[in-house]
Write a protein that holds these residues in place. Sequence first.
Motif, PDB file in Angstrom:
ATOM      1  N   ASP A   1      -2.977 -82.055 -32.306  1.00 55.34           N
ATOM      2  CA  ASP A   1      -3.339 -82.121 -33.662  1.00 55.34           C
ATOM      3  C   ASP A   1      -2.764 -83.109 -34.669  1.00 55.34           C
ATOM      4  O   ASP A   1      -1.862 -82.946 -35.413  1.00 55.34           O
ATOM      5  CB  ASP A   1      -2.746 -80.720 -34.535  1.00 55.34           C
ATOM      6  N   PHE A   2      -3.351 -84.412 -34.610  1.00 52.09           N
ATOM      7  CA  PHE A   2      -2.915 -85.601 -35.340  1.00 52.09           C
ATOM      8  C   PHE A   2      -3.721 -85.616 -36.635  1.00 52.09           C
ATOM      9  O   PHE A   2      -4.031 -86.928 -37.284  1.00 52.09           O
ATOM     10  CB  PHE A   2      -2.833 -86.885 -34.562  1.00 52.09           C
ATOM     11  N   GLY A   3      -4.341 -84.563 -37.044  1.00 50.37           N
ATOM     12  CA  GLY A   3      -5.490 -84.647 -38.115  1.00 50.37           C
ATOM     13  C   GLY A   3      -4.811 -85.074 -39.527  1.00 50.37           C
ATOM     14  O   GLY A   3      -5.432 -85.789 -40.414  1.00 50.37           O
ATOM     15  N   LEU A   4      -3.553 -84.639 -39.721  1.00 53.49           N
ATOM     16  CA  LEU A   4      -2.853 -85.143 -40.915  1.00 53.49           C
ATOM     17  C   LEU A   4      -1.827 -86.296 -40.832  1.00 53.49           C
ATOM     18  O   LEU A   4      -1.104 -86.323 -41.705  1.00 53.49           O
ATOM     19  CB  LEU A   4      -1.962 -83.940 -41.262  1.00 53.49           C
ATOM     20  N   ALA A   5      -1.891 -86.993 -39.783  1.00 52.50           N
ATOM     21  CA  ALA A   5      -1.016 -88.198 -39.575  1.00 52.50           C
ATOM     22  C   ALA A   5      -1.282 -89.288 -40.834  1.00 52.50           C
ATOM     23  O   ALA A   5      -2.320 -89.202 -41.291  1.00 52.50           O
ATOM     24  CB  ALA A   5      -1.401 -88.628 -37.996  1.00 52.50           C
ATOM     25  N   ARG A   6      -0.502 -89.952 -40.854  1.00 55.60           N
ATOM     26  CA  ARG A   6      -0.393 -90.917 -41.729  1.00 55.60           C
ATOM     27  C   ARG A   6       0.499 -92.089 -41.349  1.00 55.60           C
ATOM     28  O   ARG A   6       1.435 -91.971 -40.733  1.00 55.60           O
ATOM     29  CB  ARG A   6       0.105 -90.577 -43.208  1.00 55.60           C
TER      30      ARG A   6
END
Length: 778
Positions: free
Chosen positions: A162-167
């Motif tokens: 889950d890298f959906g919120l990565a920045r």
Amino acid sequence: MSSHSSEDLLQPGHVIKERWKIVEKVGGGGFGEIYSAMDLVSKEIVAVKLESVQQAKQVLKMEVAVLKKLQGKEHVCRFIGCGRNKDFNYVVMSLQGKNLAELRRNQPKGTFSISTTLRVGVQILKGIENIHSVGFLHRDIKPSNFAMGTSINNQHVVYMLDFGLARQFTGPNGEIRAPRSAAGFRGTVRYASLAAHKNKEMGRQDDLWSLFYMLVEFSAGHLPWRKIKDKEQVGTMKEEVDPKVLLKTLPKEFEGFLDHIASLNYEDTPNYRYLQSIFELCIRKRGIKPSDPLDWEKASFDVSENLSTATNQLTGTSVVGAPQQTVESSLKPSLVKRDKPVMRELVENMAAKADVPVLNVSKEDAEERVPEEEQKDNPAEMFRRKEPKHSPRLRRRTREFRKSRPELLRLTGGGEGNASVDEGSNRPGMNDQMTTYTTQFAQADDDIVSNVAQMTKAPLTLMSQYRPSFEVSDEDTDDDLDASEDGDKKQDGKPTTNGHGSPRLQRKAAIVNQAGNRVSELRRSGLLQKFDPKAANQSPDRNALTRSQTLPDLERNQPNTAQSPSSLVPPNPMQKATSATNLPSALSRRSALRSSNNENRPPEVPPKPLEELSAQRLKEIHEEAEQEIAMTTTPSPTPLGQPLLENGEDLTMTPSTLRAKNGKMQWPPVQTNRRLSAGADLGIHAAALKDGKVTPEPSPVFQHRVVDKPVQNGNGDGLPDVLKSEGWIRYLIPRPPLDQILPSYMKTGCIAARRRRYRPTAILDSNSQWKEYVGKPM
Ligand SMILES: Nc1ncnc2c1ncn2[C@@H]1O[C@H](COP(=O)(O)OP(=O)(O)OP(=O)(O)O)[C@@H](O)[C@H]1O
């Protein structure tokens, strides 16, 4: 297995891009749905994550970008493909097993042992370091975003999801992006750092704060704010909580972990090596081996083993002739049920490991193993499962077993008459292609469990003891909060429904485990000793024993191992005040920290070079290496002890013509694209170059590696990622044959080298000059 609903984006059987055929839904989070699918090309079962195109917040693009960037690194799913159609975006990746949130909740007390906590923790740390090394923050570190591998090769490997919120925190030139003055909250409330609560720009330390909260939850079973949903309230609690409370269930060395992450500001690079050394030291001190079973593996096996011992004790019979333990029956029911496609391999592997035969059982039968409706309130009843109805062999052997154990049946009032085997019925329509599951004597095994439950009930009132304690632990495991871990996620997140084990299944597993624990107690009390002499030697709680030891005690017992993490910690005045044995001052400093606002942070101190660490240790390494080289007959192309390069020496030549200028040695060409394994075979080793200069004074990172840590450099080119991210490139130079230096390195406490998975990375001579550099996994 998540149940399918008409609202799901896909139903089983749907084929994406004529290649991935949906099998079942395995998870669903705030932002997507995860399915297992058959890859019609490779014939493997894969994971497909979908995101509806209608969804307001589209995150899959980021997920794909980060997943691709991370390919080749440890603790990352393999990227298989991605695409979009008019309904959804999708990414296809390797399928993993259960996530750590489920696994913890399935534990009887909702906790992991220290052994499991440390071993998964250190991998999560590595995963976090990996994502940081490619310039991204994860920003949603939490247990359900880490899943275990499922094959024999990776079942102890933790995978980051889950890298959906990565920045991205780095700019185009690798510089740290300027923080925004205010950033929206991202992540999951329960595990979010204080900075995230305050809507500050998150940095690398914030992922580590989330890891810290995870570790606390793993070891304690819960976080103090587990029942609070309000983000602000949770933030206040995090600010005010006494660190002592959080640290209570963790090894005392984790004070250093907390101190280090508390000392970091947005721009700071965490000292991953130091944090890792804390885990490794704790692991070493406790004698934890990588091959030790993790909690979810151990519990089931222990139960079965314990129960058969208990049966023998109570019935006075010998184990000889008793039915063999079944692997499948020793798996947690929920595990077997949910992960059928993935579990097949695991089950077979476990069968091989446990040396038990494998029988074919139909998929239908496997599904019947733990039907919800059979989970009656009567605990003994909960152990019952339907026998595979189609297996004459199984029925025959069950009958034989029962005949051979009349006393067991007499004691329990059991017998063929009241067995749950439906002798007459044979399931029609059995399918040859049905999945193979491992089982043997399923019914007989169940009977043992049931009978033991009943037998122990009378003299020891065991079940009455299980029940209340189990109910308490059930509550403790946050079943009521299953959704909250993920449901607390902000950023338009809908509540997560990715818990797979129903409370009833978890309860069932809990009772089995409780039974096992109780039998262990009997063993420890000596009651069962006669029938299992091995048990007498078992330490009831190795962790509890070691925990009571002091750090100096443990250090004294480890003359040959690495330095204590406290000696590796960067030279931070705050850390000086918070040595592992100085909790009160650590706490007072932390409360001072709490009371100060963020503008009033303690001054930033640059990392301290670790000369004091290297001096003694490197000398030892040097001497050991010398001795061993002296014992070998093979001449070394680069004699140890001879300085290979001058510190800071200018090597700004083209790769093909590069030669050393110091006249002491001719240098081969720089080879920057070669895998080190090949290099090692060719008798070369690597140093690092940056801006045309050989590594000057060895950096703390290298020194850590020399004395404390095996190579884990991710992509096999022999240079740790952390150095690459700092701009170092690889440089290969001649080295003596590997076998001359490996044994000496192994003596330094290099765990991975002992396991022969990794080669050690570098050996410096006593003047901190490069001496040896060895690479990546063999
Ligand atoms: N590759 C995979 N293999 C096995 N299970 C997976 C995989 N990816 C995801 N899952 C399962 O699906 C769950 C949700 O996945 P993921 O976190 O990627 O989705 P999400 O929608 O972003 O969830 P959330 O927003 O709650 O973090 C995970 O907790 C895990 O149990």
